[in-house]
Design an enzyme around this catalytic site. Sequence first.
Site: not given
Length: 371
Positions: A228, A251
């Site tokens: 993430d 991300h």
Amino acid sequence: MKGALFISLLLFWVSLIWARPMQLSHEDDPSSNVVDVMEFGAVADGKTDNFQAFSTAWAKACASTSPSSLVVPPNKLFLLSPVNFTGPCKSPSINVKILGNISAPNEVSMWKGLNVDRWIVFDSIKGLTITGTGQIDGQGSVWWQCRLEKTCLQAPKALYINHCDDFQMNELKIINSGEMHIVIDNSVGVQISSMTITAPDNSPNTDGIHLQGSKQIQILNTVIGTGDDCISIGTNTFNVNITGIVCGPGHGISVGSLGDQGPAAVENIFVSNCTFHNTMNGVRIKTWQGGSGFCKGVTFKDLIMDSSDNPIIIDQYYCGDFNNCTSETSAVKVSDISFMDIRGTLIPRTAINLSCSKSVSCANIRVEMFI
Ligand SMILES: *[C@@H]1O[C@H](CO)[C@@H](O)[C@H](O)[C@H]1NC(C)=O
Ligand SMILES: *[C@@H]1O[C@H](CO)[C@@H](O)[C@H](O)[C@H]1NC(C)=O
Ligand SMILES: *[C@@H]1O[C@H](CO)[C@@H](O)[C@H](O)[C@H]1NC(C)=O
Ligand SMILES: *[C@@H]1O[C@H](CO)[C@@H](O)[C@H](O)[C@H]1NC(C)=O
Ligand SMILES: *[C@@H]1O[C@H](CO)[C@@H](O)[C@H](O)[C@H]1NC(C)=O
Ligand SMILES: *[C@@H]1O[C@H](CO)[C@@H](O)[C@H](O)[C@H]1NC(C)=O
């Protein structure tokens, strides 16, 4: 002549007195209290739970009236079930030296009756430093699995730092957390440097470092690659300086999501000299429709995007994983945002996506990108 000698001697004497406390680091301080977990019955076989030994050692370090250290010795592996090291402590500062490795239980059942949301907590400790060349392993795969199967909703964050003013952490390696690796919450004056944080790119919600409710924060020279955000910045966060991060996979670095938990407040965030390798996004601000509050004064500067699909994003229509949002007219006010000197090495899917709210549009946005 005599007077001058007296004065210079006096100055010398005064400077000695003043210099003394400056020369002593906590480690040299003879009155400092060094507490080794081995003296409290810790067993480094990787199988015995060391909750009791670590808790008792902590209590001793915390009760010391002088600066103290809690030492986890090198070349050893300690199994540790969920633990909350709580202050306030008598000790004016505590240095937790993690030289060996610490591993979480790889069984969900060890969290029975406890808050599944966290593994190692430090709460209400002023002047805490966590250093060392050891490794903290969250054994996250059991959690990623149960989250994929939807048999669990939450998973433990490896390190949860709550109400710890003047907090420092460096050198450690943190891997495979069940969820976010490090959370900084309700803390003022934080420095995190020279860390390595890794988890597989498909592990859900394993953000590297998450900040919320905190201010005066510096994160530098750290390598983060997870499933993430490398770093995510939540609400009530102010005065953050992030620099020298190598991010990917993951991300990217993001502010948000904001606006789903009451009025948002984020101000004065500076991100510079970072490199992104194979990240889904680069730098991003995301807010929910229907939110309120503000996000202002955010600068992303001097960044290299080495194959990032979406290097620059402002999304005031962020809608989480379910993508079932209803149309709302209010929004978090996003203003004074700069993306400067951002360089890409590959043609991204969408170089710049500014998806600003129709009703509360982003204001004063500056973008300079080179591909
Ligand atoms: C501790 O972790 C490191 C990786 O960071 C590994 O190389 C080392 O073998 C581990 N040591 C023990 C005793 O588990
Ligand atoms: C840690 O334990 C204290 C005392 O039980 C509790 O008040 C606090 O909420 C806990 N902190 C976290 C972050 O779970
Ligand atoms: C951020 O931190 C770096 C490294 O310590 C420093 O050089 C820089 O001046 C800081 N920037 C801001 C805006 O505080
Ligand atoms: C930029 O970041 C790298 C780490 O990627 C670090 O080695 C270097 O010292 C940083 N440069 C400056 C000027 O801070
Ligand atoms: C979207 O779906 C999630 C999960 O089913 C649900 O919790 C949430 O309330 C839904 N939101 C809206 C706006 O319908
Ligand atoms: C830009 O972001 C919006 C909001 O997330 C999204 O709906 C849209 O598809 C994106 N546009 C492109 C070209 O990726």
